[in-house]
Each structure stands twice: as C-alpha cells, then as structure tokens.
Design a protein around this motif. Structure first.
Motif, short mmCIF file in Angstrom:
data_model
loop_
_atom_site.label_atom_id
_atom_site.label_comp_id
_atom_site.label_asym_id
_atom_site.label_seq_id
_atom_site.Cartn_x
_atom_site.Cartn_y
_atom_site.Cartn_z
N PHE A 425 0.81 -0.96 -0.10
CA PHE A 425 -0.51 0.37 0.21
C PHE A 425 1.03 1.13 -0.16
N ILE A 426 0.04 2.26 -0.33
CA ILE A 426 0.92 3.57 -0.32
C ILE A 426 0.16 4.51 1.40
N TRP A 427 1.57 4.77 2.17
CA TRP A 427 1.17 5.80 3.30
C TRP A 427 2.46 6.86 3.25
N VAL A 428 1.44 8.30 3.88
CA VAL A 428 2.10 8.89 4.58
C VAL A 428 3.22 8.90 5.80
N ASN A 429 3.18 9.11 5.72
CA ASN A 429 5.09 9.51 7.34
C ASN A 429 5.44 10.76 7.24
N GLU A 430 5.16 11.80 8.20
CA GLU A 430 5.38 12.84 8.16
C GLU A 430 6.89 12.52 9.49
N SER A 436 5.99 15.58 5.40
CA SER A 436 5.60 14.52 4.82
C SER A 436 5.74 13.59 3.24
N HIS A 437 5.85 13.03 3.54
CA HIS A 437 6.11 12.00 2.54
C HIS A 437 5.65 10.85 2.18
N LEU A 438 5.29 10.74 0.34
CA LEU A 438 4.71 9.54 0.12
C LEU A 438 5.96 7.98 0.53
N TYR A 439 5.47 7.05 0.76
CA TYR A 439 6.33 5.71 0.58
C TYR A 439 5.20 4.61 0.33
N LYS A 440 5.95 3.63 0.05
CA LYS A 440 5.23 2.18 -0.91
C LYS A 440 5.75 1.65 0.63
N LYS A 464 0.94 -7.26 14.68
CA LYS A 464 2.30 -6.58 14.04
C LYS A 464 3.03 -7.27 13.07
N CYS A 465 2.36 -6.77 11.78
CA CYS A 465 3.16 -7.07 10.87
C CYS A 465 5.14 -6.55 10.21
N PHE A 466 5.48 -7.30 9.95
CA PHE A 466 6.78 -7.20 9.49
C PHE A 466 6.94 -6.27 7.91
N CYS A 467 7.84 -5.04 8.17
CA CYS A 467 6.97 -3.98 7.08
C CYS A 467 8.23 -3.59 6.38
N ILE A 468 8.29 -3.47 4.99
CA ILE A 468 8.91 -3.44 4.24
C ILE A 468 8.66 -2.10 3.16
N THR A 469 9.72 -1.03 3.36
CA THR A 469 9.50 0.33 3.43
C THR A 469 10.21 0.93 2.64
N GLN A 470 9.43 1.75 1.17
CA GLN A 470 10.33 2.08 0.26
C GLN A 470 9.97 3.45 0.00
N LYS A 471 10.66 4.21 0.01
CA LYS A 471 10.46 5.99 0.18
C LYS A 471 9.97 6.26 -1.29
#
Length: 471
Positions: A425-430, A436-440, A464-471
């Motif tokens: 999914f796409i999410w925003v983290n500040e 604010s940046h978009l993360y996949k 809780k799930c293990f997450c792989i984040t891509q900016k």
C-alpha cells in the motif's frame, strides 16, 4: 522586483480568469502554444501598487473559489472513440456561485509540444432550480451508471437531472451512499441508525437498533454509522459507515452485501445544556459534549450483512460483532480516525489512535472476524467455533512519536496479485523527516492461530506485521 512581481501576478490572474470564462462554452480541447518566458517589468507609484494589490486579492479569491477539486479519472471503454479517459471533478461553473459536478474529455492523441486546456462540461442540469422545493429530503440520482464511487455518481451521458427517492422513514435521511457492488441499493442514516433501501422497488430495511428515539439525551446514548462530535471536530471524518466495494455472489444467484460501521456509546460523555434560540420557550437543549480531559465516547466496529435473491429482494439482514470486544483486541485505542475497505473487498481497514495521538496503528479486519450478535450463549459458542483459527486482525503499519500525529486521507492499498502473505500500500509519514513523504510499504501478513472459543489474552506485538518500506 516587487513591482514586477505584482504586475506579473495580476496579469496572470487576469489571463487565467479570461481563460476559465472563455472555456466554459467550449466543447473541444484547445491547444495553446508555449507562453513566452520574457515579460516587461513596469514601475509603479505607491498608489499604483496599492491598486495592484487590491486587484490581485480580488482575482485570487475568484480563482480560489472557481478552482476545480476532487478529481476522478475514468477510463473509456469505447475503442473507436476519440477520447481515452473522462475526468470528473467538482467546480464552480461560469456565472454561478455554487459548486457543481463537472467533467472533461481527454483525447487519445495529444501532441507532446502542445499545451492542452480541457473544456469544462456540466453534469447536473439546472440542479438548484429543480431542487428548490426539496428541503429536508434526501436527493440522489437514478440513472444507468458506468462508474460509481462513494463520493460521486456518474452516467454515460450528460446532463443529469436529480430524482427524489421517497421514503417511509420519519425524520431526515442523512449521509446517503450508493452501494458500489449493487447500485440499486443505497444506505442512509435515520434517527442515528443505519438503514438501506432498494431504489427500484422502494423496499426499506432498518439494519441497526441502537437508538431508541427518546427525547431524553441521557437515556439514549448509542448510535450507529454516525461520526461523533470529537471525530468530526478533531479528525475531519464526517461519516460512520462504509460499503464493501463488491457484492459476493451466492450459489442460488443472489448476492451478499456488507457494510462496515462504527457503533458509539456516549454514556460517559458529559451532557451540557445550551439555551434554545427560541427565547420565548425559555428552555435549553441538551447535548453530549466531551470537555478537555473528560471521558470520550466508546466506539467499536461492527458489520452489517445483507442477503438478497436474484431479483434484488432482501431475504435477510444480520448484525455482526467482533469475536472479541474491540477494546480487548486493540487496547489503548481512543479514536477510530479513518476506516474503509480494501479495493478487492477482502479486508476492512481502520486507522486507530491513542488519546495522546502519539501512537497510530493501521489494521486490517477480515469479514470472517465478525460473528452474529446474539443473546443465546449456545449460538454464540457455535459461531465462535465456526471462525477459522487462522482468521485474525493484522496491524500492517504502526507509528509512534513524541509529538502528536497528523491524520491524513492518503492510504492506497494495491490489489494484491503476488502472494496471500503480502499486503502492499501507499502511505504518508511525516514523523521520520518532519515533512510529509509518500512511502510504498509491503507488510508481511504473519499468520497466527487462535482458538476464539477460549479466553483471549492480548500479547503486545502479536498482530504486528513485518514491514518493508520504500520512499
């Protein structure tokens, strides 16, 4: 530089207004050449600057009001047609002071060196005039649809004329939404409870029985599908229920629809009394109002299930609750800030916050996690035994900071095509950078095994799930 800047801005605004006004009656895409980059800087007196500033403020306000917003692209299905997509949006037509539903056609062939200006076309024909006598009545549109979202209803041709949907309900029908999986059905709120209706047949059905309809606020604290004052004021969420995007087909040719909704209990929320505007009555109106530091409403998520036959007649409705109380599954949660469904309708989702708004969780809730509500302990036990042991909620994203977290609307779940164990999914983290940046993000859905018939004990980090984040 100051005078040049103001001269340039004022000129641009004037040109923009002329372009907007001129395009209104146009039906074709206009191609414009490149705008010259050089411009003349003219000097002005202080009085001239004051006039320019006054002019710029006037035109900036007009442009801000006329600016289109809430865009939705829809791909055309006509291979032989000249247009590839249709763009829907809200905007203010020329000569009007009210927002209306507009659309523009996007051509298949576009010269790369050209600047395209799309014409604005109106979907609603004389909407204000036709609806002048429909105060306090729910108005929607009954048409042949080629695209539906929870925000808009579109048809294959324009303009559209609104049609009143009559009802036997007393009181105002609020927050109507057309079912994406079966457009003949709409849902709405009436007297703080959730209802559905068949637009074709006029059949109506009450789904929830939270509100008693009493005049005494103290004795009637529960509601279903309604966003509370705190949620509206603090988080800009103004709805409390969400249609599943798809209708599941039954073996007998019927369909099953699902509605995820928020049930709220305001028993512990303080009641305040506000003097009535009708002074001659000499009375005060009572409202639930959570003062700073006082108790907030208690909220949970539930599921309404509607089964119908092949003709669209409602066979049965069933109210469902989580296998374990919401506060037990997600301890520390104070606010359900956002909620909805994934694109494929496989999961409901929710954004949860603690009271300090420093901890955020994004969770997935499979429909199988909800069981029928019953007072019969034997039937409830049977329902719990029927829940697969691999069925569980997933925390696919978690954020914790030392300052409060700004809630946003940017959550885009992809259709999961690779594996059942991943969710992208796409999410925003500040909080990571202060901006604010978009993360996949790809979350690995780690399966767990729960015997829901046994007493549930919360284990921190279990879901809780293990997450792989891509900016």
């Amino acid at each position: 530089m100051l005078t040049g800047s103001w001269y340039c801005c004022c000129s641009c605004w004037t040109v923009s207004m002329m372009a907007v006004d001129g395009l209104w009656d146009s039906t074709e895409v206009v191609e414009m050449g490149d705008v010259p980059s050089q411009f003349f800087v003219e000097k002005h007196s202080w009085e001239g600057l004051r006039d320019i500033i006054h002019c710029s403020r006037k035109y900036s306000g007009m442009i801000a009001n006329k600016a289109p917003h809430d865009f939705q692209f829809v791909q055309k299905t006509d291979d032989n047609g000249p247009h590839s997509h249709r763009l829907y949006y809200l905007g203010m037509p020329y000569g009007s002071r009210e927002n209306s539903l507009l659309y523009s056609e996007i051509p298949k062939k576009v010269r790369k060196e050209a600047l395209l200006v799309l014409s604005w076309k109106q979907m609603l024909d004389h909407f204000q005039r036709n609806c002048a006598n429909t105060i306090n009545k729910t108005i929607t549109v009954r048409i042949h649809v080629h695209y539906i979202t929870t925000a808009y209803l579109f048809q294959q041709s324009a303009p559209v004329k609104p049609v009143e949907i009559k009802s036997q309900c007393s009181g105002t029908r609020m927050d109507p939404k057309i079912c994406p999986g079966h457009p003949d059905f709409i849902a709405f709120i009436n007297n703080n409870d959730l209802w559905i209706a068949n637009i074709k047949t006029g059949e109506e059905r009450r789904l929830t029985y939270c509100h008693k309809g009493l005049d005494n606020v103290k004795e009637d604290p529960r509601s279903a599908g309604v966003a509370t004052f705190v949620i509206q004021e603090e988080f800009d969420r103004f709805t409390g229920y969400w249609w599943s995007p798809f209708a599941a087909a039954d073996p007998d040719g019927g369909k099953t629809l699902h509605l995820l909704y928020e049930e709220v209990d305001e028993t512990e929320v303080e009641i305040i009394h506000v003097p009535s505007p009708a002074l001659e009555e000499r009375k005060a109106d009572a409202y639930r109002y959570p003062r700073t530091g006082s108790k907030n409403p208690q909220a949970t998520l539930k599921l309404a299930e509607i089964r119908m036959d092949h003709q669209g007649k409602i066979i049965s409705t069933q109210d469902k609750e989580l296998v374990v109380p919401f506060s037990t599954l997600f301890p520390g949660t104070e606010y359900i800030a956002r909620a909805g469904w994934t694109i494929d309708g496989k999961y409901g989702w929710a954004v949860l916050l603690d009271r300090s708004q420093r901890k955020l969780q994004l969770v997935l809730l499979p429909p199988a996690l909800f069981i029928p509500i019953t007072e019969d302990s034997t039937l409830r036990q049977d329902s719990l035994e029927a829940v697969p042991s691999c069925t569980q909620p997933y925390i696919i994203y978690e954020e914790a900071t030392d300052v409060w977290i700004n809630v946003h609307d940017i959550f885009y779940p992809f259709i999961q095509t690779t594996t059942e164990d991943e969710f992208t999914f796409i999410w925003v983290n500040e909080s990571k950078t202060g901006f604010s940046h978009l993360y996949k993000i790809t979350s690995l859905l780690q399966p767990g095994y729960h015997h829901w018939t046994e007493e549930y004990h919360h284990v921190e980090g279990e879901k809780k799930c293990f997450c792989i984040t891509q900016k």
